[in-house]
Design an enzyme around this catalytic site. Structure first.
Site, PDB file in Angstrom:
ATOM      1  N   ILE A   9       3.693  84.191  71.840  1.00  0.00           N
ATOM      2  CA  ILE A   9       5.111  84.318  72.165  1.00  0.00           C
ATOM      3  C   ILE A   9       5.986  84.431  70.930  1.00  0.00           C
ATOM      4  O   ILE A   9       7.095  84.958  70.988  1.00  0.00           O
ATOM      5  CB  ILE A   9       5.578  83.125  73.045  1.00  0.00           C
ATOM      6  CG1 ILE A   9       6.957  83.408  73.650  1.00  0.00           C
ATOM      7  CG2 ILE A   9       5.578  81.817  72.240  1.00  0.00           C
ATOM      8  CD1 ILE A   9       7.392  82.391  74.683  1.00  0.00           C
ATOM      9  N   ASP A  63      -3.913  76.447  70.713  1.00  0.00           N
ATOM     10  CA  ASP A  63      -4.581  77.476  69.922  1.00  0.00           C
ATOM     11  C   ASP A  63      -5.637  78.119  70.803  1.00  0.00           C
ATOM     12  O   ASP A  63      -6.388  77.399  71.487  1.00  0.00           O
ATOM     13  CB  ASP A  63      -5.223  76.872  68.670  1.00  0.00           C
ATOM     14  CG  ASP A  63      -5.593  77.920  67.638  1.00  0.00           C
ATOM     15  OD1 ASP A  63      -6.413  78.802  67.963  1.00  0.00           O
ATOM     16  OD2 ASP A  63      -5.066  77.864  66.517  1.00  0.00           O
ATOM     17  N   ALA A  87      -3.465  87.272  68.966  1.00  0.00           N
ATOM     18  CA  ALA A  87      -4.651  87.863  68.340  1.00  0.00           C
ATOM     19  C   ALA A  87      -4.509  87.799  66.823  1.00  0.00           C
ATOM     20  O   ALA A  87      -3.410  87.584  66.302  1.00  0.00           O
ATOM     21  CB  ALA A  87      -4.821  89.322  68.764  1.00  0.00           C
ATOM     22  N   SER A  89      -4.183  90.307  64.586  1.00  0.00           N
ATOM     23  CA  SER A  89      -3.863  91.682  64.965  1.00  0.00           C
ATOM     24  C   SER A  89      -3.719  92.651  63.802  1.00  0.00           C
ATOM     25  O   SER A  89      -3.337  93.801  64.027  1.00  0.00           O
ATOM     26  CB  SER A  89      -2.563  91.685  65.789  1.00  0.00           C
ATOM     27  OG  SER A  89      -1.512  91.095  65.054  1.00  0.00           O
ATOM     28  N   SER A 130      -5.580  97.733  72.864  1.00  0.00           N
ATOM     29  CA  SER A 130      -5.018  98.475  71.741  1.00  0.00           C
ATOM     30  C   SER A 130      -5.557  99.895  71.656  1.00  0.00           C
ATOM     31  O   SER A 130      -6.732 100.149  71.964  1.00  0.00           O
ATOM     32  CB  SER A 130      -5.335  97.738  70.431  1.00  0.00           C
ATOM     33  OG  SER A 130      -5.021  98.529  69.308  1.00  0.00           O
ATOM     34  N   GLU A 132      -6.287 101.222  69.041  1.00  0.00           N
ATOM     35  CA  GLU A 132      -7.309 101.210  67.992  1.00  0.00           C
ATOM     36  C   GLU A 132      -8.715 101.256  68.582  1.00  0.00           C
ATOM     37  O   GLU A 132      -9.664 101.640  67.898  1.00  0.00           O
ATOM     38  CB  GLU A 132      -7.150  99.972  67.114  1.00  0.00           C
ATOM     39  CG  GLU A 132      -5.962 100.011  66.171  1.00  0.00           C
ATOM     40  CD  GLU A 132      -6.152 100.963  64.991  1.00  0.00           C
ATOM     41  OE1 GLU A 132      -7.312 101.184  64.577  1.00  0.00           O
ATOM     42  OE2 GLU A 132      -5.145 101.495  64.487  1.00  0.00           O
ATOM     43  N   TYR A 153     -11.309  94.550  64.197  1.00  0.00           N
ATOM     44  CA  TYR A 153     -10.211  94.301  65.141  1.00  0.00           C
ATOM     45  C   TYR A 153     -10.403  95.136  66.407  1.00  0.00           C
ATOM     46  O   TYR A 153     -10.290  94.617  67.527  1.00  0.00           O
ATOM     47  CB  TYR A 153      -8.870  94.636  64.493  1.00  0.00           C
ATOM     48  CG  TYR A 153      -7.723  94.724  65.471  1.00  0.00           C
ATOM     49  CD1 TYR A 153      -7.129  93.572  65.971  1.00  0.00           C
ATOM     50  CD2 TYR A 153      -7.231  95.962  65.900  1.00  0.00           C
ATOM     51  CE1 TYR A 153      -6.075  93.650  66.877  1.00  0.00           C
ATOM     52  CE2 TYR A 153      -6.185  96.041  66.800  1.00  0.00           C
ATOM     53  CZ  TYR A 153      -5.606  94.886  67.284  1.00  0.00           C
ATOM     54  OH  TYR A 153      -4.564  94.975  68.183  1.00  0.00           O
ATOM     55  N   HIS A 183       3.571 100.398  68.617  1.00  0.00           N
ATOM     56  CA  HIS A 183       4.960 100.160  69.024  1.00  0.00           C
ATOM     57  C   HIS A 183       5.603  99.220  67.997  1.00  0.00           C
ATOM     58  O   HIS A 183       5.063  98.173  67.675  1.00  0.00           O
ATOM     59  CB  HIS A 183       5.041  99.602  70.438  1.00  0.00           C
ATOM     60  CG  HIS A 183       4.085  98.498  70.745  1.00  0.00           C
ATOM     61  ND1 HIS A 183       2.727  98.692  70.888  1.00  0.00           N
ATOM     62  CD2 HIS A 183       4.286  97.182  70.927  1.00  0.00           C
ATOM     63  CE1 HIS A 183       2.137  97.554  71.139  1.00  0.00           C
ATOM     64  NE2 HIS A 183       3.066  96.601  71.163  1.00  0.00           N
TER      65      HIS A 183
END
Length: 347
Positions: A9, A63, A87, A89, A130, A132, A153, A183
């Site tokens: 968040i 966590d 993540a 990220s 993602s 990716e 990742y 984004h």
């Protein structure tokens, strides 16, 4: 009143999503990590002391590497929807810490899905997948494109993608994947290339920085505006049945184009300031990502309002404002025109 739980968040997407859900009347819960320094800057403007009357945002220390904490939070909150955005990220960093990336980005999803499975299968689950994951697959990439991940990742995200589908098929859970292409926004982390560029431009303009060091300038990405994409996350969980969706703009632009756009916007010549540093190259590169958004257009009537050139102006204006400089203003005008009523705070 619906309840939503957001992991991650305090990140870019998490903060925008929290604002969106609060604007829709949700009670929002977020998981944050305990730290010795403040890490809630992106959500401080929406946080209300829980002792105040009728707070709607609640933060829980936890966590996603700790199964017991995850189980306890989900059991006690009893959310209607879970948005899993947390993540490790950073793609380049994942090559340096692959084991940690797998533990957080991949196994973190396992812990949450298993907690849902053991407590309440009716909880709707959104997995932040993602672009990716597509890696070296030929563009444009859609929901049916074969994945060819090119980083730890991406591999970790692909594990989470398939696990969400497995729990959906095996346990009849409402688990969805949002395969979001790049984004960005003024809230993007400062080590990510888009924000690294826009901040450097402003710092150079202000005389605080001399050079900008980058890696592969030829890598191409499909760049969009984060608030629009977080709204898509919510829409995905409002469908009658769970499914997976690609979200992007359908355009591709290189890092070099982003550099040129940002520098020219403030009247600077980029070649004078940009240098290449080999340390920023990845061992295996993703050359070109372009979203095939036919499905999103059909189901959601998806049509992004902010495209590449507008996005850069929005981000540079915000960084100028944050640095105490007067923004050029074109980015601000774009926001006013395209989003006359906004549910998020403009940085």
């Amino acid at each position: 009143m619906k309840k939503a739980l957001i992991t991650g968040i305090t990140g870019q997407d998490g903060s925008y999503l929290a604002e969106l859900l609060l604007s829709k009347g949700y009670e929002v819960h977020g998981i944050i990590r305990r730290a010795s320094t403040f890490n809630t800057g992106r959500i401080d403007h929406i946080y209300i002391d829980p002792h105040s009357k009728k707070p709607k945002l609640f933060l829980h220390y936890g966590d996603i590497s700790d199964s017991e904490q995850i189980n306890n939070i989900i059991f006690n909150v009893k959310p209607d929807e879970i948005y899993h955005l947390a993540a490790q990220s950073h793609v380049r960093v994942s090559f340096d810490i692959p084991e940690y990336t797998g533990n957080i980005t991949a196994l973190g999803t396992t812990r949450i899905l298993e907690a849902i499975h053991s407590s309440d299968k009716k909880i709707k689950f959104y997995q932040a997948s993602s672009s990716e994951m597509f890696g070296s697959a030929r563009p444009p990439q859609s929901e049916t494109t074969c994945f060819k991940p090119q980083s730890p990742y991406a591999c970790a995200k692909l594990y989470s993608y398939w696990l969400a589908r497995n729990y959906r098929d095996g346990y009849n859970m409402f688990a969805c994947n949002g395969i979001l292409f790049n984004h960005e926004s003024p809230r993007r982390g400062e080590t990510f290339v888009s924000r690294k560029i826009t901040r450097a431009v402003v710092n150079i303009l202000a005389g605080k920085q001399d050079k900008l060091y980058l890696g592969n300038l030829d890598a191409k990405r499909d760049w969009g505006y984060a608030p629009e994409y977080t709204e898509m996350m919510w829409k995905i969980l409002q469908q009658g049945k769970p499914d997976d969706y690609v979200t992007g703009t359908g355009e591709s632009h290189s890092v070099k184009e982003l550099v040129k756009e940002a520098f020219s916007y403030v009247g600077l010549k980029w070649k004078k300031y940009v240098k290449i540093d080999p340390r920023y190259f990845r061992p295996t590169e993703v050359n070109n990502l372009i979203a095939d958004i036919k499905k999103a257009k059909k189901v959601f009537k998806w049509q992004p309002k902010v495209h590449f050139h507008d996005l850069v102006k929005i981000m540079v204006d915000a960084d100028m404002r944050a640095s105490g400089l007067d923004p050029i203003g074109e980015g601000d005008k774009i926001l006013e025109k395209k989003f006359p009523t906004r549910w998020w705070k403009v940085d």
